[in-house]
Write an enzyme that holds these catalytic residues in place. Structure first.
Site, PDB file in Angstrom:
ATOM      1  N   GLU A 147     -10.541  21.144 -26.400  1.00 21.95           N
ATOM      2  CA  GLU A 147     -11.848  20.827 -25.836  1.00 21.95           C
ATOM      3  C   GLU A 147     -12.048  21.622 -24.547  1.00 21.95           C
ATOM      4  O   GLU A 147     -11.184  21.622 -23.677  1.00 21.95           O
ATOM      5  CB  GLU A 147     -11.891  19.320 -25.538  1.00 21.95           C
ATOM      6  CG  GLU A 147     -13.174  18.870 -24.881  1.00 21.95           C
ATOM      7  CD  GLU A 147     -13.062  17.471 -24.250  1.00 21.95           C
ATOM      8  OE1 GLU A 147     -12.110  16.714 -24.564  1.00 21.95           O
ATOM      9  OE2 GLU A 147     -13.935  17.151 -23.422  1.00 21.95           O
ATOM     10  N   LYS A 182     -35.338  22.039 -28.768  1.00 22.42           N
ATOM     11  CA  LYS A 182     -35.274  23.288 -28.004  1.00 22.42           C
ATOM     12  C   LYS A 182     -34.013  23.428 -27.138  1.00 22.42           C
ATOM     13  O   LYS A 182     -33.374  24.490 -27.143  1.00 22.42           O
ATOM     14  CB  LYS A 182     -36.529  23.448 -27.148  1.00 22.42           C
ATOM     15  CG  LYS A 182     -36.691  24.826 -26.526  1.00 22.42           C
ATOM     16  CD  LYS A 182     -37.136  25.868 -27.536  1.00 22.42           C
ATOM     17  CE  LYS A 182     -38.621  25.763 -27.805  1.00 22.42           C
ATOM     18  NZ  LYS A 182     -39.026  26.439 -29.035  1.00 22.42           N
ATOM     19  N   CYS A 190       0.152  -1.956 -10.055  1.00 23.75           N
ATOM     20  CA  CYS A 190       0.463  -1.022  -8.970  1.00 23.75           C
ATOM     21  C   CYS A 190      -0.012  -1.579  -7.624  1.00 23.75           C
ATOM     22  O   CYS A 190       0.594  -2.498  -7.106  1.00 23.75           O
ATOM     23  CB  CYS A 190      -0.125   0.352  -9.273  1.00 23.75           C
ATOM     24  SG  CYS A 190       0.818   1.654  -8.461  1.00 23.75           S
ATOM     25  N   MET A 198       0.071  -5.186  -7.575  1.00 21.63           N
ATOM     26  CA  MET A 198       1.342  -5.854  -7.297  1.00 21.63           C
ATOM     27  C   MET A 198       1.576  -5.891  -5.793  1.00 21.63           C
ATOM     28  O   MET A 198       2.019  -6.897  -5.233  1.00 21.63           O
ATOM     29  CB  MET A 198       2.509  -5.135  -7.975  1.00 21.63           C
ATOM     30  CG  MET A 198       3.832  -5.829  -7.697  1.00 21.63           C
ATOM     31  SD  MET A 198       5.294  -4.861  -8.112  1.00 21.63           S
ATOM     32  CE  MET A 198       5.896  -4.464  -6.483  1.00 21.63           C
ATOM     33  N   GLN A 199       1.238  -4.806  -5.139  1.00 22.28           N
ATOM     34  CA  GLN A 199       1.475  -4.735  -3.693  1.00 22.28           C
ATOM     35  C   GLN A 199       0.634  -5.773  -2.944  1.00 22.28           C
ATOM     36  O   GLN A 199       1.129  -6.432  -2.035  1.00 22.28           O
ATOM     37  CB  GLN A 199       1.194  -3.310  -3.200  1.00 22.28           C
ATOM     38  CG  GLN A 199       2.113  -2.287  -3.878  1.00 22.28           C
ATOM     39  CD  GLN A 199       1.848  -0.842  -3.462  1.00 22.28           C
ATOM     40  OE1 GLN A 199       0.892  -0.546  -2.749  1.00 22.28           O
ATOM     41  NE2 GLN A 199       2.696   0.081  -3.914  1.00 22.28           N
ATOM     42  N   GLU A 214       1.135   1.655   4.220  1.00 23.32           N
ATOM     43  CA  GLU A 214       0.046   2.573   3.852  1.00 23.32           C
ATOM     44  C   GLU A 214      -1.222   2.238   4.638  1.00 23.32           C
ATOM     45  O   GLU A 214      -1.974   3.126   5.015  1.00 23.32           O
ATOM     46  CB  GLU A 214      -0.244   2.458   2.334  1.00 23.32           C
ATOM     47  CG  GLU A 214      -1.402   3.338   1.872  1.00 23.32           C
ATOM     48  CD  GLU A 214      -1.682   3.262   0.361  1.00 23.32           C
ATOM     49  OE1 GLU A 214      -1.014   2.486  -0.355  1.00 23.32           O
ATOM     50  OE2 GLU A 214      -2.582   3.989  -0.095  1.00 23.32           O
ATOM     51  N   HIS A 222       1.893   1.435 -14.356  1.00 24.62           N
ATOM     52  CA  HIS A 222       0.537   1.401 -14.932  1.00 24.62           C
ATOM     53  C   HIS A 222       0.593   1.182 -16.446  1.00 24.62           C
ATOM     54  O   HIS A 222       0.540   2.150 -17.210  1.00 24.62           O
ATOM     55  CB  HIS A 222      -0.194   2.717 -14.642  1.00 24.62           C
ATOM     56  CG  HIS A 222      -0.574   2.887 -13.217  1.00 24.62           C
ATOM     57  ND1 HIS A 222      -1.751   2.403 -12.703  1.00 24.62           N
ATOM     58  CD2 HIS A 222       0.078   3.475 -12.189  1.00 24.62           C
ATOM     59  CE1 HIS A 222      -1.812   2.688 -11.411  1.00 24.62           C
ATOM     60  NE2 HIS A 222      -0.717   3.343 -11.074  1.00 24.62           N
ATOM     61  N   GLU A 251      -1.623   0.215 -18.358  1.00 25.30           N
ATOM     62  CA  GLU A 251      -2.894   0.550 -19.027  1.00 25.30           C
ATOM     63  C   GLU A 251      -2.849   1.908 -19.711  1.00 25.30           C
ATOM     64  O   GLU A 251      -3.636   2.163 -20.622  1.00 25.30           O
ATOM     65  CB  GLU A 251      -4.059   0.475 -18.038  1.00 25.30           C
ATOM     66  CG  GLU A 251      -4.117   1.556 -16.960  1.00 25.30           C
ATOM     67  CD  GLU A 251      -3.340   1.202 -15.682  1.00 25.30           C
ATOM     68  OE1 GLU A 251      -2.414   0.366 -15.757  1.00 25.30           O
ATOM     69  OE2 GLU A 251      -3.655   1.777 -14.623  1.00 25.30           O
TER      70      GLU A 251
HETATM   71  N1  GLN Z   1      -1.477   3.243  -2.906  1.00 25.62           N
HETATM   72  C1  GLN Z   1      -0.317   2.628  -3.504  1.00 25.62           C
HETATM   73  C2  GLN Z   1       0.891   3.544  -3.464  1.00 25.62           C
HETATM   74  O1  GLN Z   1       0.751   4.736  -3.303  1.00 25.62           O
HETATM   75  C3  GLN Z   1      -0.614   2.178  -4.917  1.00 25.62           C
HETATM   76  C4  GLN Z   1      -0.857   3.320  -5.844  1.00 25.62           C
HETATM   77  C5  GLN Z   1      -1.532   2.911  -7.121  1.00 25.62           C
HETATM   78  O2  GLN Z   1      -2.042   1.802  -7.245  1.00 25.62           O
HETATM   79  N2  GLN Z   1      -1.578   3.802  -8.077  1.00 25.62           N
HETATM   80  O3  GLN Z   1       1.987   3.094  -3.615  1.00 25.62           O
END
Ligand code: GLN
Length: 538
Positions: free
Chosen positions: A140, A189, A381, A384-385, A405, A507, A509
């Protein structure tokens, strides 16, 4: 080996990626081995550093490649396992050619777009062909015909098709036939002009897939066929799918696109057997049950930003014969109006991945609400944090707990950088990325859902749970149910005293498919459904 090149005309967002993926489904179900590849004309080496507003979701592969979200469609619609070979950007092409130039590979020559850039692009098609051992490669080309930056890719596929012959390579052009309200008519067109533009470059499409809001009818098909120089049966109508994108393979099958492709490429196979796919559609269209799931994020207005998450939720619904209504909740709205007001009445709450401080307090509040109100919670991700930070603040009473962060000076850095990440300054591809093994604790919810002890999931993050706080959390009833095999990194956490509260550093998903729903999403939707029933019974 056979090649199908998919280009797009008139406007972007026509769903070229979905069309390519759906064609992949049909060819696979005819017994062919397929691989899919995406070319992106932008100059970034990969989309990893792009803002979701620019690009939508970054889709992560097993090998850690950060790729275009169309690769997510490819993996969900087919059984292909993709690698970084399946997504090529102009940035990568130029980087490779310039590296070769510095190495002296072109010594004495002037390095030019044609032939050096175009040869490099063709080389990548051959490389994938060799590695994948597929019968058919679907490539693609991103962007729209007429874009300046897309020209080298079009020139490359023109040359490629000429070299391998038109019995082995065909062009499928996805175009748009707009309905003009004032005239009450569909207009051909723009399609004629887009095909003329392709022909100028030397590409004559074999198949035209016409995206349209209303059926084309015989007259318009004939007109498009005549003016675009494409046989009548190769003018394909693709109206908007009514309910779900997973209907698309069936729509293309009704239009006999796969028959036509096989005829043009001299592929002799039985018709596609789509019985199994039809069953998925039935469950999607007429589910026995319904639940409402809240997704709390920061790019909520942009559907593409959490594409795989929404898809995985839908798959979890299919697994439970449950239609899922997704309520998109802006994290900042929770900060403004409170979790109680924004999340009341939901069957489950999901906090997906994310970066940056905006909306973070709203997400933490969502985790608190789910924990205190016994609402099923799935954290992915960053999800969870935030659940960890919430527990630290409200149960362990470490009021200023945070992730470094968002608050580098926090007195309680429950989420922090790994030592190996502290030294890294360069931004592209430097996170903890891709498939990693994780071991689960016997008897945990995670272990029960997966039905396994060792699982493999894809990662994309820099920060981790800080093990200095491990014992304090464990004592207060926060359970660590998954870790890296060396036991050093926390991968899954859960709350045993809650109906369903589970969050993971990876992840999931990215590995869910309509016919193979991910166990965490399957369990999450089941829990949301059970909660609803208990409420009704009460
Ligand atoms: N910002 C977070 C980290 O870098 C979570 C990253 C995310 O959710 N993909 O660890």
């Amino acid at each position: 080996m056979k090649f199908i090149f998919v280009t797009g005309g008139v406007v972007s967002s026509l769903g070229k990626g979905l069309t390519a993926a759906a064609l992949g489904t049909l060819l696979e179900n005819r017994g062919l081995k397929v691989s899919l590849q995406k070319f992106d004309p932008y100059l970034n080496v990969d989309p990893g550093t792009m803002n979701p507003y620019q690009h939508g979701e970054v889709y992560v592969l097993d090998d850690g490649a950060e790729t275009d979200l169309d690769l997510g469609h490819y993996e969900r619609f087919t059984n292909v396992k993709l690698t970084r070979m399946n997504n090529l950007t102009s940035g990568q092409v130029y980087q490779t050619v310039l590296d070769k130039e510095r190495r002296g590979d072109y010594l004495g020559k002037t390095v030019q777009v044609i032939p050096h850039i175009t040869d490099e692009i063709q080389h990548r098609i051959h490389l994938l062909a060799d590695q994948s051992k597929a019968d058919v490669i679907i490539t693609e080309i991103g962007g729209t015909t007429g874009d300046i930056e897309g020209l080298p890719f079009l020139e490359a596929i023109r040359e490629f098709a000429l070299r391998v012959g038109y019995n082995n390579a065909i062009f499928l052009h996805v175009t748009y036939v707009p309905f003009i309200k004032a005239a009450g008519e569909l207009k051909t067109k723009p399609t004629q002009q887009s095909v003329a533009k392709l022909r100028e470059i030397g590409i004559t499409p074999h198949i035209l897939v016409c995206r349209c809001e209303r059926p084309l009818g015989r007259d318009l098909r004939e007109k498009i066929s005549l003016f675009c120089n494409v046989p009548y049966e190769a003018v394909v109508e693709e109206t908007d799918v009514e309910h779900t994108i997973y209907e698309l393979p069936l729509m293309l099958q009704r239009e006999r696109v796969d028959d036509l492709v096989c005829r043009l490429l001299h592929l002799d196979t039985a018709p596609a057997n789509m019985v199994h796919w039809q069953e998925i559609i039935r469950k999607l269209l007429a589910p026995r049950h319904r639940v409402r799931i809240g997704v709390v994020g920061k790019y909520i207005e942009l559907h593409d930003a959490y594409k795989s998450v929404y898809e995985a939720i839908t798959h979890g619904g299919v697994a439970n014969d449950c239609g899922v209504e997704i309520e998109k909740v802006e994290a900042e709205a929770i900060e403004k109006f409170g979790a109680e007001k924004m999340l009341k009445g939901l069957g489950g709450i999901l906090v997906p991945g994310g970066f940056g401080e905006r909306g973070i307090e709203g997400k933490i509040e969502a985790a608190r609400y789910a924990r205190e109100q016994n609402v099923p919670y799935l954290g992915l991700c960053l999800g969870m944090q935030v659940a960890t930070i919430e527990f630290a603040r409200n149960v362990l009473k470490l009021e200023k707990a945070h992730s470094t962060e968002f608050h580098p000076e926090t007195p309680h850095p429950v989420i922090a950088l790994l030592d190996e990440q502290k030294k890294i300054t360069s931004k592209g591809g430097t996170m903890r990325l891709g498939r990693q093994a994780c071991q689960l604790v016997l008897g945990s919810l995670a272990n029960h859902l997966y039905g396994a002890f060792i699982i493999n999931e894809r990662h994309r993050h820099r920060y981790e749970f800080n093990n200095d706080y491990h014992d304090a959390f464990a004592k207060a009833g926060f359970s660590f149910s998954g870790s890296s095999p060396d036991g050093k990194l926390v991968e899954v956490v859960e709350l045993p005293n809650h109906p369903f509260f589970i969050a993971c550093q990876f992840h999931p998903e990215f590995q869910s498919k309509p016919d193979l729903p991910h166990p965490l999403f399957k369990g999450f939707i089941a829990a949301a459904h059970i909660r609803l029933h208990q409420k009704l019974l009460r």
